[in-house]
Scaffold this motif. Sequence first.
Motif, short mmCIF file in Angstrom:
data_model
loop_
_atom_site.label_atom_id
_atom_site.label_comp_id
_atom_site.label_asym_id
_atom_site.label_seq_id
_atom_site.Cartn_x
_atom_site.Cartn_y
_atom_site.Cartn_z
N SER A 24 -1.38 -81.51 3.29
CA SER A 24 -2.18 -82.31 2.57
C SER A 24 -3.28 -81.03 2.34
O SER A 24 -3.51 -80.29 3.04
CB SER A 24 -2.87 -83.29 3.38
OG SER A 24 -4.16 -83.69 3.08
N SER A 25 -4.13 -81.41 1.18
CA SER A 25 -5.12 -80.24 0.95
C SER A 25 -6.35 -80.37 1.91
O SER A 25 -7.33 -79.72 1.64
CB SER A 25 -5.44 -80.59 -0.41
OG SER A 25 -5.98 -82.06 -0.72
N LYS A 48 -4.15 -78.91 7.09
CA LYS A 48 -3.86 -77.49 6.78
C LYS A 48 -3.85 -76.59 7.91
O LYS A 48 -3.04 -75.72 7.89
CB LYS A 48 -5.18 -77.30 5.51
CG LYS A 48 -4.87 -75.95 5.00
CD LYS A 48 -6.10 -75.59 3.71
CE LYS A 48 -5.47 -74.22 3.27
NZ LYS A 48 -6.16 -73.22 3.98
N THR A 87 1.84 -74.35 0.46
CA THR A 87 1.68 -75.22 -0.54
C THR A 87 0.52 -76.19 -0.15
O THR A 87 1.06 -77.07 0.58
CB THR A 87 2.70 -75.23 -1.40
OG1 THR A 87 3.44 -74.10 -1.68
CG2 THR A 87 2.19 -76.23 -2.67
N VAL A 88 -0.55 -76.33 -0.65
CA VAL A 88 -1.19 -77.69 -0.16
C VAL A 88 -1.33 -78.73 -1.57
O VAL A 88 -1.20 -78.10 -2.70
CB VAL A 88 -2.78 -77.14 -0.34
CG1 VAL A 88 -2.79 -76.28 1.11
CG2 VAL A 88 -3.48 -76.51 -1.19
N THR A 89 -1.24 -79.81 -1.29
CA THR A 89 -1.13 -81.09 -2.30
C THR A 89 -1.88 -81.96 -2.09
O THR A 89 -1.99 -82.74 -1.08
CB THR A 89 0.14 -81.25 -2.70
OG1 THR A 89 0.44 -82.42 -3.39
CG2 THR A 89 0.93 -81.63 -1.15
N ASP A 90 -2.58 -82.71 -3.03
CA ASP A 90 -3.36 -83.76 -3.11
C ASP A 90 -2.41 -85.02 -2.89
O ASP A 90 -3.02 -86.07 -2.47
CB ASP A 90 -4.11 -83.95 -4.17
CG ASP A 90 -5.49 -83.11 -4.20
OD1 ASP A 90 -5.59 -82.24 -3.23
OD2 ASP A 90 -5.95 -82.86 -5.53
#
Length: 211
Positions: free
Chosen positions: A12-13, A18, A34-37
Amino acid sequence: LEDVTLDRAYSSSMSRPKETAEGILKSHSGVPLTVTDGLMEIGHGLWEGKLESEIRQGWDELLQAWKDAPETVQMPEGETIQDVWKRSVDCWNSIANCLDPSETALVVAHDAVNKTILCHLLGLAPKDIWSVKQGNGGVTVIDMPEDPSQPAVVSCLKRIPEFTKKLILPTIFSKRFLSICSEFLRNSKFPIAVARENESSCSGVAPASWR
């Protein structure tokens, strides 16, 4: 998870998941994060940062409905479980579909996100999210069949981390998912709507070598 081979990592962003992912990856140098919304926690809107007692003062009936029938509730200026379901399941499927069967991916998310993904995999509905329990540090093992027409198998729920290695047994499935929860306790002494920066859980996909 220091003894588990990791090839990719997703988070998660938001800050806590993180940081959780970064902590895990200290034992896995060279693995990119890799961060993602898509894995962000449910948006609590006006409930953000408030204690349960404070929310009851302004939204008593809505809070009770959230506990009794969460699928009927939209938090004031926030999200619904259906909103979280759509983006979290889409994100999870995207991660799973892009993995080579020989790869292992770590995925770090949140309580509501994990619960919606598990409900989806178990064939449950948004109304059933409270049926899924993940305690702090608990590990959920999910075996995914190579044949997409076959259902996922939840091998274990709520195991503590030290038992994780014992759960990594040979299976007939192509991918294995681990889900680890690290949420704050939700009671009258703690904020129940601080999830955006203070709650996270993590999930991972194990390699085909564990089949």
